[in-house]
Enzyme design. Structure first.
Site, PDB file in Angstrom:
ATOM      1  N   GLY A 209       0.830  -1.215   0.000  1.00 18.73           N
ATOM      2  CA  GLY A 209       0.000   0.000   0.000  1.00 18.73           C
ATOM      3  C   GLY A 209       0.849   1.244   0.000  1.00 18.73           C
ATOM      4  O   GLY A 209       2.057   1.189  -0.252  1.00 18.73           O
ATOM      5  N   ASN A 210       0.222   2.381   0.279  1.00 22.48           N
ATOM      6  CA  ASN A 210       0.967   3.632   0.360  1.00 22.48           C
ATOM      7  C   ASN A 210       0.364   4.500   1.453  1.00 22.48           C
ATOM      8  O   ASN A 210      -0.649   4.140   2.044  1.00 22.48           O
ATOM      9  CB  ASN A 210       0.970   4.332  -0.999  1.00 22.48           C
ATOM     10  CG  ASN A 210      -0.434   4.638  -1.465  1.00 22.48           C
ATOM     11  OD1 ASN A 210      -1.110   5.476  -0.888  1.00 22.48           O
ATOM     12  ND2 ASN A 210      -0.887   3.936  -2.502  1.00 22.48           N
ATOM     13  N   ARG A 211       0.970   5.636   1.706  1.00 25.64           N
ATOM     14  CA  ARG A 211       0.590   6.439   2.876  1.00 25.64           C
ATOM     15  C   ARG A 211      -0.478   7.489   2.597  1.00 25.64           C
ATOM     16  O   ARG A 211      -0.740   8.351   3.442  1.00 25.64           O
ATOM     17  CB  ARG A 211       1.839   7.102   3.462  1.00 25.64           C
ATOM     18  CG  ARG A 211       2.793   6.091   4.069  1.00 25.64           C
ATOM     19  CD  ARG A 211       4.062   6.766   4.558  1.00 25.64           C
ATOM     20  NE  ARG A 211       3.802   7.899   5.414  1.00 25.64           N
ATOM     21  CZ  ARG A 211       4.545   9.009   5.469  1.00 25.64           C
ATOM     22  NH1 ARG A 211       5.595   9.122   4.680  1.00 25.64           N
ATOM     23  NH2 ARG A 211       4.239   9.992   6.268  1.00 25.64           N
ATOM     24  N   SER A 212      -1.111   7.432   1.435  1.00 22.29           N
ATOM     25  CA  SER A 212      -2.130   8.441   1.136  1.00 22.29           C
ATOM     26  C   SER A 212      -3.323   8.304   2.094  1.00 22.29           C
ATOM     27  O   SER A 212      -3.848   7.212   2.279  1.00 22.29           O
ATOM     28  CB  SER A 212      -2.603   8.273  -0.307  1.00 22.29           C
ATOM     29  OG  SER A 212      -3.673   9.144  -0.538  1.00 22.29           O
TER      30      SER A 212
END
Ligand code: CTP
Length: 406
Positions: A209-212
């Site tokens: 995933g990512n930190r958005s």
């Protein structure tokens, strides 16, 4: 900022955020406007009358039966260019929705001729309660401008949606409500916004995933709704609540987002790709939990490329459609614009919203700094501030785009 001096009524109701309403009053007075504060009895438990009188430079109005001869409850409402209620408690919103007038503020709101702006502030459970949400929908349908609430630390140790928006955002919305025209500059426009970060499963329990957080996309959705647009938000793992009045489609992976966006995009005037979409996914997702390998401590994953939604939107767009891309880059300030221009040329979108990110900035924060590039690569605008005010700058660029006005 409105340049003509306005008559503004600031209604303050009984919530801890009343202390922040003091800054709202101060901003209006600093901008040269006449401010009448109407405080409920409960509000005065949180903030003192002398503070409000000193800042507003006017007596504070509380009682329905004070100065009856002057018919104050009607006069204040009739004369106000705008009424701003900050904080607006759940109880106050319920009263406004039902048209009740048990106190001076309720009477003033009923007698008003100008716009009404409310900044809700309450605990998350109260905000999410279906009764409050129904009241908010009623108020919105009557043209009341609802600012926030924001998401963050509440009075106690808990946090979530329910926090009163920042005074600068409330003040800005009040001015826009007065100018009216600017406020509904997106009326009749259909806007599709993607937000949050996609997740690509490795197995049933893990993902890439990512930190958005989705906060910028949610701010865009809220501001576009308030400016009259019909908004659909395609959301991947938002850390914040989607705003009321927005049609919400939830997805998880890039493939799901791709399928939803491509099937819907033709119905929209504007598509804003604010989501952080994973460029890669597993070539095959394990049906069972991957076990620690016994091969010297290395795990090799084979990833395959996801479709580029933004590029596909651009290649299938109609002439009137506006496609907006985002680029979050870890580049230095000097490299940022060049990298943005290259990405814009590669993607072919109509506008590109560029921002710097690193371990500390850009993700999950309440504020943002962006540069908006036009199709040719020129800098159209820049903005620094709350994600709401940044959203407005982005929407201004869309609203003034030649496509939009064609
Ligand atoms: N985007 C998309 N589909 C993808 C990846 C990205 O639609 N599979 C969109 C994002 O929503 C964003 C824009 O493309 O609006 C730029 O995303 P970014 O990840 O910065 O671009 P990439 O082309 O993936 O470039 P980079 O090599 O910098 O990751």
């Amino acid at each position: 900022m409105s340049r003509t001096p306005l008559r503004i009524v600031v209604g303050i109701t009984g919530g801890i955020a009343a202390y922040k309403a003091v800054s709202v009053v101060r901003e209006f007075v600093k901008d040269g406007h006449h401010v009448d504060v109407i405080a409920t009895e409960a509000a005065l438990q949180f903030v003192g009358r002398p503070t409000l009188e000193a800042l507003s430079r006017n007596p504070v109005h509380v009682g329905l039966y004070d100065d009856v001869a002057q018919v104050r409850h009607v006069a204040l409402g009739q004369q106000a260019d705008v009424i701003v209620v900050a904080p607006a408690t759940a109880n106050t919103l319920a009263q406004f929705a039902a048209g009740l007038a048990p106190d001076l503020l309720g009477n003033t709101v009923l007698a008003r001729r100008g716009p009404l702006v409310v900044a809700p502030a309450m605990h998350t459970e109260m905000w999410e309660n279906t009764a409050t949400q129904a009241n908010i929908s009623i108020l919105r349908s009557r043209g009341v401008v609802v600012v926030g609430p924001g998401v963050g630390q509440l009075t106690g140790s808990d946090s979530g949606p329910g926090r009163m928006c920042e005074p600068e955002d409330i003040v800005r919305e009040a001015y826009e409500a007065v100018s009216g025209e600017a406020h509904h500059d997106l009326l009749g426009k259909r806007i599709l916004i993607t937000g949050g970060g996609t997740r690509e499963p490795l197995d049933p329990v893990r993902y890439i995933g990512n930190r958005s957080s989705g906060k910028q996309a949610v701010a865009l959705a809220e501001r576009a709704t308030n400016r009259g647009a019909e908004v659909t938000l395609v959301a991947a793992h938002l850390e914040v609540e989607a705003p009321a009045g927005v049609s919400l489609v939830t997805v998880s992976t890039a493939a799901e987002m791709h399928a939803k966006v491509m099937s819907m995009s033709a119905d929209f005037d504007v598509v804003i790709m604010a989501a952080a979409v994973s460029d890669y996914r597993m070539d095959s997702v394990s049906g069972s939990k991957l076990k620690k390998a016994d091969n010297g401590g290395e795990l090799h994953l084979t990833l395959v490329e996801n479709p580029d939604i933004l590029k596909e939107l651009v290649s299938s767009k109609s002439t009137q459609q506006i496609i907006v891309g985002f680029a979050a880059e870890t580049a230095t300030e000097t490299e940022l614009i060049r990298i943005g221009q290259e990405k814009l040329a590669r993607k072919g979108c109509d506008l590109l919203v560029l921002n710097q990110v690193d371990w500390e900035q850009g993700f999950g924060t309440e504020s943002n700094t962006v540069t908006v590039l036009a199709a040719g690569g020129d800098i159209l605008d820049t903005a620094t501030g709350s994600k709401m005010s940044v959203a407005d700058t982005i929407l201004d660029c869309i609203a003034t785009s030649p496509f939009h006005n064609a």
